[in-house]
Design an enzyme around this catalytic site. Structure first.
Site, mmCIF file in Angstrom:
data_model
loop_
_atom_site.group_PDB
_atom_site.id
_atom_site.type_symbol
_atom_site.label_atom_id
_atom_site.label_comp_id
_atom_site.label_asym_id
_atom_site.label_seq_id
_atom_site.Cartn_x
_atom_site.Cartn_y
_atom_site.Cartn_z
ATOM 1 N N GLY A 170 0.318 -1.217 -0.009
ATOM 2 C CA GLY A 170 -0.013 -0.101 -0.112
ATOM 3 C C GLY A 170 0.571 1.234 0.249
ATOM 4 O O GLY A 170 0.099 2.428 0.567
ATOM 5 N N HIS A 219 0.346 1.213 -13.572
ATOM 6 C CA HIS A 219 1.237 -0.056 -13.754
ATOM 7 C C HIS A 219 2.656 0.434 -13.757
ATOM 8 O O HIS A 219 3.099 1.582 -14.002
ATOM 9 C CB HIS A 219 0.349 -0.895 -15.064
ATOM 10 C CG HIS A 219 1.405 -1.431 -15.189
ATOM 11 N ND1 HIS A 219 0.584 -3.282 -15.281
ATOM 12 C CD2 HIS A 219 2.521 -1.969 -16.212
ATOM 13 C CE1 HIS A 219 1.832 -4.379 -15.843
ATOM 14 N NE2 HIS A 219 2.340 -3.379 -16.194
HETATM 15 C C1 GAR Z 1 3.510 -1.001 -7.589
HETATM 16 O O1 GAR Z 1 4.366 -1.159 -7.418
HETATM 17 C C2 GAR Z 1 1.825 -1.180 -8.664
HETATM 18 O O2 GAR Z 1 2.523 -0.344 -9.805
HETATM 19 C C3 GAR Z 1 2.117 -2.233 -8.810
HETATM 20 O O3 GAR Z 1 1.573 -3.179 -7.521
HETATM 21 C C4 GAR Z 1 2.808 -2.501 -6.493
HETATM 22 C C5 GAR Z 1 2.310 -1.543 -5.205
HETATM 23 O O4 GAR Z 1 3.121 -1.549 -4.732
HETATM 24 N N1 GAR Z 1 0.526 -2.604 -9.139
HETATM 25 C C6 GAR Z 1 1.424 -3.868 -10.734
HETATM 26 O O5 GAR Z 1 1.504 -4.575 -10.605
HETATM 27 C C7 GAR Z 1 0.033 -4.259 -11.398
HETATM 28 N N2 GAR Z 1 -0.294 -4.914 -12.020
HETATM 29 P P1 GAR Z 1 2.163 -0.761 -3.731
HETATM 30 O O6 GAR Z 1 1.263 -1.791 -2.880
HETATM 31 O O7 GAR Z 1 3.483 -0.372 -2.358
HETATM 32 O O8 GAR Z 1 1.412 0.411 -3.176
#
Ligand code: GAR
Length: 202
Positions: A14, A111
């Site tokens: 998150g 993304h």
């Molecule tokens: C982020 O890097 C986001 O872009 C990616 O997951 C991570 C979540 O980090 N999303 C994807 O890969 C969607 N396909 P966070 O939980 O620290 O925000």
């Protein structure tokens, strides 16, 4: 300007949720996160929301007879909270019909790659393995495909010779934290116009 009511779906730590909450707090994003939902009840994103006094729900898909019913429950929580824009922040599932119908053109995603390159669950790893010299992140609206919806904003970062998946992901993440709130603010200001695949910023 009235604050835009945001719902956030997250599966993991998150940090993007945190960046959005921080910008709301600082006032540079005229919005408020009113509910956070995770498909992983242990996700740290839920903890971040609770600490900020925001309603947080962990809904395990396995607890529902089908994905449709899981999504219907999610929709109900979002509606109860009066959500106007739904933000996917590290939500690692394909969005289905119940959510798409309830929030038409009102779901955004971030993304960690320059779409349409490297969609899916491992954007950073796939970019590194392919050998590109530039990668980055993309904020886009959600449609029924996998990371295929109209693109709102993108930011590029270099891929360095000694990068690992972790170092590249960290460089991209820094841009994500800046870009996602910026895209949401444009939406809040009513400045995003979608025409087919193209998103115009007014
Ligand atoms: C982020 O890097 C986001 O872009 C990616 O997951 C991570 C979540 O980090 N999303 C994807 O890969 C969607 N396909 P966070 O939980 O620290 O925000």
């Amino acid at each position: 300007m009235k604050k835009l009511r945001l719902g956030v779906l997250a599966s993991g730590r998150g940090s993007n949720l945190q960046a959005i909450m921080d910008r709301c707090q600082a006032g540079s994003l005229v919005a408020e996160v009113v509910v956070v939902i995770s498909d992983k009840p242990a996700a740290y994103a839920l903890e971040r929301a609770r600490r900020a006094g925001i309603a947080a729900y962990g809904l395990e898909m396995a607890a529902f007879p089908s994905k449709r019913e899981y999504e219907q429950a999610v929709v109900e929580l979002l509606r109860e909270a009066g959500v106007q824009l739904l933000c996917l922040a590290g939500y690692m599932r394909l969005v289905g019909e119940p959510l798409l119908q309830a929030f038409p053109n009102k779901i955004m995603n971030i993304h960690p790659a320059l779409l349409p390159s490297f969609p899916g669950l491992h954007g950073q790893r796939d970019a590194l393995q392919y050998g590109v010299k530039i990668s980055g992140c993309t904020v886009h609206f959600i449609d029924e495909g996998m990371d295929t919806g109209p693109i709102i904003l993108q930011a590029a970062v270099p891929v360095l010779g000694d990068d690992t998946e972790e170092t590249l992901a960290a460089r991209i993440l820094e841009q994500e934290h800046r870009l996602y709130p910026e895209a949401i603010q444009l939406y809040a200001e009513g400045r995003l116009e979608v025409e087919g695949r193209r998103v115009y910023i007014k």
